[in-house]
Scaffold this active site. Sequence first.
Site, mmCIF file in Angstrom:
data_model
loop_
_atom_site.group_PDB
_atom_site.id
_atom_site.type_symbol
_atom_site.label_atom_id
_atom_site.label_comp_id
_atom_site.label_asym_id
_atom_site.label_seq_id
_atom_site.Cartn_x
_atom_site.Cartn_y
_atom_site.Cartn_z
ATOM 1 N N ARG A 237 10.286 2.277 -5.966
ATOM 2 C CA ARG A 237 9.707 3.612 -5.869
ATOM 3 C C ARG A 237 10.614 4.582 -6.607
ATOM 4 O O ARG A 237 11.840 4.420 -6.609
ATOM 5 C CB ARG A 237 9.578 4.058 -4.396
ATOM 6 C CG ARG A 237 8.416 3.414 -3.647
ATOM 7 C CD ARG A 237 7.059 3.921 -4.142
ATOM 8 N NE ARG A 237 5.943 3.308 -3.456
ATOM 9 C CZ ARG A 237 5.294 2.213 -3.847
ATOM 10 N NH1 ARG A 237 5.659 1.600 -4.955
ATOM 11 N NH2 ARG A 237 4.273 1.743 -3.155
ATOM 12 N N GLU A 266 6.048 11.133 -10.086
ATOM 13 C CA GLU A 266 5.012 10.497 -10.896
ATOM 14 C C GLU A 266 3.595 10.982 -10.593
ATOM 15 O O GLU A 266 2.701 10.815 -11.409
ATOM 16 C CB GLU A 266 5.083 8.975 -10.756
ATOM 17 C CG GLU A 266 4.666 8.426 -9.400
ATOM 18 C CD GLU A 266 4.825 6.897 -9.316
ATOM 19 O OE1 GLU A 266 5.855 6.378 -9.763
ATOM 20 O OE2 GLU A 266 3.908 6.260 -8.801
ATOM 21 N N HIS A 298 3.664 2.800 -13.487
ATOM 22 C CA HIS A 298 3.383 2.142 -12.198
ATOM 23 C C HIS A 298 2.340 1.029 -12.393
ATOM 24 O O HIS A 298 1.343 0.973 -11.685
ATOM 25 C CB HIS A 298 2.884 3.170 -11.163
ATOM 26 C CG HIS A 298 3.191 2.749 -9.748
ATOM 27 N ND1 HIS A 298 3.658 3.610 -8.799
ATOM 28 C CD2 HIS A 298 3.089 1.548 -9.128
ATOM 29 C CE1 HIS A 298 3.832 2.974 -7.658
ATOM 30 N NE2 HIS A 298 3.496 1.714 -7.821
HETATM 31 P P1 NAI Z 1 9.149 -6.566 1.317
HETATM 32 O O1 NAI Z 1 8.886 -5.774 2.545
HETATM 33 O O2 NAI Z 1 8.738 -8.001 1.264
HETATM 34 O O3 NAI Z 1 10.722 -6.535 0.991
HETATM 35 C C1 NAI Z 1 11.519 -5.386 1.038
HETATM 36 C C2 NAI Z 1 12.948 -5.838 1.306
HETATM 37 O O4 NAI Z 1 13.771 -4.694 1.251
HETATM 38 C C3 NAI Z 1 13.113 -6.470 2.689
HETATM 39 O O5 NAI Z 1 13.822 -7.701 2.593
HETATM 40 C C4 NAI Z 1 13.931 -5.428 3.439
HETATM 41 O O6 NAI Z 1 14.796 -5.989 4.421
HETATM 42 C C5 NAI Z 1 14.711 -4.783 2.309
HETATM 43 N N1 NAI Z 1 15.263 -3.495 2.658
HETATM 44 C C6 NAI Z 1 14.752 -2.551 3.485
HETATM 45 N N2 NAI Z 1 15.598 -1.514 3.574
HETATM 46 C C7 NAI Z 1 16.649 -1.818 2.781
HETATM 47 C C8 NAI Z 1 17.855 -1.146 2.474
HETATM 48 N N3 NAI Z 1 18.166 0.039 3.030
HETATM 49 N N4 NAI Z 1 18.713 -1.732 1.617
HETATM 50 C C9 NAI Z 1 18.438 -2.953 1.085
HETATM 51 N N5 NAI Z 1 17.312 -3.632 1.352
HETATM 52 C C10 NAI Z 1 16.450 -3.073 2.203
HETATM 53 O O7 NAI Z 1 8.523 -5.739 0.131
HETATM 54 P P2 NAI Z 1 8.075 -6.250 -1.304
HETATM 55 O O8 NAI Z 1 6.675 -6.718 -1.252
HETATM 56 O O9 NAI Z 1 9.126 -7.163 -1.846
HETATM 57 O O10 NAI Z 1 8.055 -4.869 -2.113
HETATM 58 C C11 NAI Z 1 9.245 -4.115 -2.322
HETATM 59 C C12 NAI Z 1 8.861 -2.733 -2.800
HETATM 60 O O11 NAI Z 1 8.283 -2.827 -4.094
HETATM 61 C C13 NAI Z 1 7.769 -2.026 -1.957
HETATM 62 O O12 NAI Z 1 8.324 -1.361 -0.843
HETATM 63 C C14 NAI Z 1 7.161 -1.064 -2.929
HETATM 64 O O13 NAI Z 1 7.826 0.183 -2.820
HETATM 65 C C15 NAI Z 1 7.469 -1.688 -4.284
HETATM 66 N N6 NAI Z 1 6.225 -2.124 -4.962
HETATM 67 C C16 NAI Z 1 5.996 -1.658 -6.217
HETATM 68 C C17 NAI Z 1 4.855 -2.023 -6.901
HETATM 69 C C18 NAI Z 1 4.625 -1.567 -8.302
HETATM 70 O O14 NAI Z 1 3.507 -1.749 -8.841
HETATM 71 N N7 NAI Z 1 5.595 -0.979 -8.984
HETATM 72 C C19 NAI Z 1 3.832 -2.875 -6.266
HETATM 73 C C20 NAI Z 1 4.198 -3.359 -4.960
HETATM 74 C C21 NAI Z 1 5.349 -2.964 -4.333
#
Ligand code: NAI
Length: 349
Positions: A237, A266, A298
């Site tokens: 993000r 954005e 994005h």
């Molecule tokens: P997920 O929920 O599977 O993984 C997120 C990880 O971040 C988890 O392991 C969690 O423990 C960790 N985390 C949480 N707080 C943290 C912190 N303070 N420091 C370090 N790690 C921390 O999520 P996923 O599916 O891997 O997606 C990650 C992010 O990618 C989403 O939250 C979203 O913002 C972004 N995203 C972007 C997209 C795009 O098109 N650019 C599409 C989908 C997701």
Amino acid sequence: MKPLRVVLFDSKPYDIEFFTKMNESYQFEIKYFKSHLSMDNVELAKGYDAVCVFVNDNITSDVADVIAAHNIKLIALRSAGYNNVDLKAVYKRIHVVRVPSYSPHGVAEHAIALMLSLNRKTHKAYFRTRDNNFNIAGLLGFDMFGKTAGIIGTGQIGLIAIRILRGFGMRVLAFDMFPKTDAAKELGFEYVDIDTLYRESDIISLHCPLTPETKNIINAESIAKMKDGVMIINTGRGKLIHTIDLIEGLKTHKIGAAGLDVYEEETQYFFEDHSSSIMNDDVLARLLTFSNVLITSHQAFFTQEALTNIAQTTFENIKLYFEKNELPNEICYQCSNEKCLRQETGKCF
Ligand code: NAI
């Protein structure tokens, strides 16, 4: 039985295509609106059973008040991220469901695409060769093999990115609040504290959600701890990065390259064609002047598989709630766990 009525805000032609196709199996009554959901148009949701939104539709407390006043019980996010929803404002009034996973491979692969392009400068080579300029000076890259990647957030996307980078023969360091030690063993990466990751990584890629703890984690202070010439990739993000500090780092050459699929402001620009207007966001305009910054709008999620998954999970979320009172992908405002039972039992589990 009357069909369920669903209103989609921020509907793009590709949303309409995939949702309309998926609706052959659900037979909902759907209304598509092009505009982002805001206080200006939230009244349009009146009379619908569910409001369906994307990442740049902001569910502020004012917007939530209007939705609740119209007795709408469900907001269905077409995204995994949910930082655009004031979860406190909807608590106990409107359920919020999301699509927890729709293209973890697509997003991870896009992050790698940004890394490879920035490293080998294919974004510049493309324009040179089209102009019959076959000079390769200035396009020098480095072998990814043997270099160190730092992954912040080892959820679904982070782990896939790690698997790919390990395939390149990179050493991978990771930071996560909840380390997955089995995955680290299986994929051959190492969890370290965040400062070690900053200090030792040649490339840093952000895969954590935007939360109060992660907001602006990439800032002047953290950048100062990084290697000179570090590459930073953000498909998470925009607000994970303090953009002005990033620009400073680029100007001083501390940061060697930045690949950004997201940007903190954005909403005004991304997903829209502004090619015939003057840009009035000076920060974005400055970012676009760097040849070692690659910005995509994005689009990391944007694969055919993802759009199919988004439409299917969104409709399934809506159907399950209205037909069976089930909310498998609900987000809790306190623990942010989509499986939390707080709304039902008052307690997270
Ligand atoms: P997920 O929920 O599977 O993984 C997120 C990880 O971040 C988890 O392991 C969690 O423990 C960790 N985390 C949480 N707080 C943290 C912190 N303070 N420091 C370090 N790690 C921390 O999520 P996923 O599916 O891997 O997606 C990650 C992010 O990618 C989403 O939250 C979203 O913002 C972004 N995203 C972007 C997209 C795009 O098109 N650019 C599409 C989908 C997701």
